[in-house]
Scaffold this active site. Structure first.
Site, PDB file in Angstrom:
ATOM      1  N   ASP A 150      -6.442   2.137  -2.745  1.00 61.28           N
ATOM      2  CA  ASP A 150      -5.222   2.176  -1.944  1.00 61.28           C
ATOM      3  C   ASP A 150      -4.461   3.496  -2.072  1.00 61.28           C
ATOM      4  O   ASP A 150      -4.595   4.209  -3.064  1.00 61.28           O
ATOM      5  CB  ASP A 150      -4.269   1.068  -2.403  1.00 61.28           C
ATOM      6  CG  ASP A 150      -4.724  -0.312  -1.980  1.00 61.28           C
ATOM      7  OD1 ASP A 150      -5.898  -0.460  -1.579  1.00 61.28           O
ATOM      8  OD2 ASP A 150      -3.904  -1.243  -2.060  1.00 61.28           O
ATOM      9  N   ASP A 151      -3.639   3.731  -1.082  1.00 56.72           N
ATOM     10  CA  ASP A 151      -2.565   4.744  -1.098  1.00 56.72           C
ATOM     11  C   ASP A 151      -3.000   6.164  -0.757  1.00 56.72           C
ATOM     12  O   ASP A 151      -2.170   7.063  -0.678  1.00 56.72           O
ATOM     13  CB  ASP A 151      -1.791   4.769  -2.431  1.00 56.72           C
ATOM     14  CG  ASP A 151      -1.131   3.439  -2.748  1.00 56.72           C
ATOM     15  OD1 ASP A 151      -1.153   2.553  -1.880  1.00 56.72           O
ATOM     16  OD2 ASP A 151      -0.596   3.299  -3.859  1.00 56.72           O
ATOM     17  N   HIS A 164      -2.793   0.560   5.467  1.00 62.54           N
ATOM     18  CA  HIS A 164      -1.917   0.255   4.330  1.00 62.54           C
ATOM     19  C   HIS A 164      -0.486   0.714   4.623  1.00 62.54           C
ATOM     20  O   HIS A 164       0.236   1.096   3.721  1.00 62.54           O
ATOM     21  CB  HIS A 164      -2.476   0.917   3.067  1.00 62.54           C
ATOM     22  CG  HIS A 164      -1.877   0.449   1.779  1.00 62.54           C
ATOM     23  ND1 HIS A 164      -1.650  -0.878   1.490  1.00 62.54           N
ATOM     24  CD2 HIS A 164      -1.452   1.132   0.676  1.00 62.54           C
ATOM     25  CE1 HIS A 164      -1.119  -0.969   0.273  1.00 62.54           C
ATOM     26  NE2 HIS A 164      -0.977   0.233  -0.236  1.00 62.54           N
ATOM     27  N   HIS A 222       4.297   3.264   3.105  1.00 63.43           N
ATOM     28  CA  HIS A 222       4.325   2.406   1.928  1.00 63.43           C
ATOM     29  C   HIS A 222       5.664   1.710   1.714  1.00 63.43           C
ATOM     30  O   HIS A 222       6.148   1.588   0.592  1.00 63.43           O
ATOM     31  CB  HIS A 222       3.919   3.193   0.666  1.00 63.43           C
ATOM     32  CG  HIS A 222       3.145   2.357  -0.315  1.00 63.43           C
ATOM     33  ND1 HIS A 222       3.763   1.623  -1.302  1.00 63.43           N
ATOM     34  CD2 HIS A 222       1.827   2.111  -0.447  1.00 63.43           C
ATOM     35  CE1 HIS A 222       2.847   0.980  -2.008  1.00 63.43           C
ATOM     36  NE2 HIS A 222       1.667   1.254  -1.502  1.00 63.43           N
ATOM     37  N   HIS A 251      -6.464   2.543  -7.115  1.00 61.09           N
ATOM     38  CA  HIS A 251      -5.700   3.545  -6.361  1.00 61.09           C
ATOM     39  C   HIS A 251      -6.353   4.913  -6.519  1.00 61.09           C
ATOM     40  O   HIS A 251      -6.472   5.393  -7.658  1.00 61.09           O
ATOM     41  CB  HIS A 251      -4.259   3.580  -6.855  1.00 61.09           C
ATOM     42  CG  HIS A 251      -3.539   2.280  -6.662  1.00 61.09           C
ATOM     43  ND1 HIS A 251      -3.627   1.244  -7.558  1.00 61.09           N
ATOM     44  CD2 HIS A 251      -2.749   1.842  -5.645  1.00 61.09           C
ATOM     45  CE1 HIS A 251      -2.906   0.212  -7.117  1.00 61.09           C
ATOM     46  NE2 HIS A 251      -2.372   0.543  -5.950  1.00 61.09           N
TER      47      HIS A 251
HETATM   48 NI    NI Z   1      -0.203   0.692  -2.129  1.00 61.46          NI
END
Ligand code: NI
Length: 266
Positions: free
Chosen positions: A81-82, A131, A135, A221
């Site tokens: 993620d991210d 995603h 955020h 991540h």
């Molecule tokens: Ni995230």
């Protein structure tokens, strides 16, 4: 992919990695990421805008066809993620080297900064999911804001040259009724090593290997160097235990919009 082609691809990715600027903003970014509700104002932007445009020509163009049946073999889906971040291509290289696949839930504003990385991920047979744009915690947003966050990110992913995302992971795993109406399945996880909290390569590796079962979705991540360093050992350890590392569509099969998934239904 034949051995020669695989070799050529690895060389190309290695070359691409060498072109990447070293991250300068990591510490600033880390200091701001605290997780949980208080982090809703977190910015996931990374330092200098991507100078990675030349990557486009240096990546494989055709993904390998897949024929994994997770009803018959033990599958685990790693998710990152991210990103995309300055480290994403290193994660990609580790996956490719080990014949593993994974899913990357990218943030829209990072995708706009590093589109070539997102294209490289998709071209390598990995799956790119949505995603959010920046955020935010969706439970603090209106339905209209949620739609904007999600659609803007989908557009950035398509603009980068990757397929339109069909999977959504809400930031912080927070969702509400409006999130369920975004038209995509909501993908959570059942294994969370808390890599963002410990920033420990050893703990991240150990927790993933201890927690993963057949059908697991693992939350990682690709913005933390400690996690990136853990990826080869995580892959090797899971493969040694007999797991095949797959993308989420391979793990879950057909998914339904608005349904929440934490693992493969057993
Ligand atoms: Ni995230």
């Amino acid at each position: 992919m034949g051995e020669m082609r695989r070799g050529a691809v690895l060389v190309a990715v290695a070359a691409a990695l060498a072109l990447l600027p070293q991250p300068a903003a990591t510490d600033a970014a880390s200091a701001r990421v605290t997780g949980g509700a208080q982090a809703s104002a977190v910015s996931f932007a990374f330092g200098a805008p991507a100078a990675a445009a030349p990557l486009v020509s240096a990546v494989p163009e055709v993904a390998e066809p897949t024929a994994v049946d997770c009803a018959r073999v033990k599958c685990v889906a790693l998710t990152f993620d991210d990103g995309p971040s300055p480290y994403t291509l290193e994660v990609l290289r580790s996956l490719q080297k080990a014949g593993a696949r994974a899913t990357f839930f990218v943030v829209g504003e990072n995708t706009a900064q590093r589109p070539a990385v997102v294209k490289a991920v998709a071209d390598a047979g990995m799956v790119v999911g949505d995603h959010s744009w920046d955020h935010r915690e969706y439970t603090r947003l209106t339905a209209k804001q949620q739609r904007w966050e999600t659609k803007s990110t989908a557009r950035a992913i398509v603009a980068a040259g990757a397929p339109k995302p069909t999977l959504f992971r809400p930031p912080f795993g927070s969702y509400d009724r409006a999130t369920r109406k975004l038209g995509m399945p909501i993908i959570l996880w059942d294994v969370d090593p808390e890599d963002w909290k410990t920033r420990s390569t050893a703990k991240t590796t150990r927790r993933v290997l201890a927690g993963a079962r057949a059908g697991s979705i693992v939350l990682l991540h690709d913005i933390w160097p400690s996690t990136v360093k853990a990826v080869p050992a995580i892959i090797k350890g899971l493969q040694k235990k007999g797991y095949t590392l797959v993308t989420l569509p391979e793990l879950l099969g057909t998914t339904r919009a608005g349904t929440v998934y934490t693992d493969r239904r057993r």
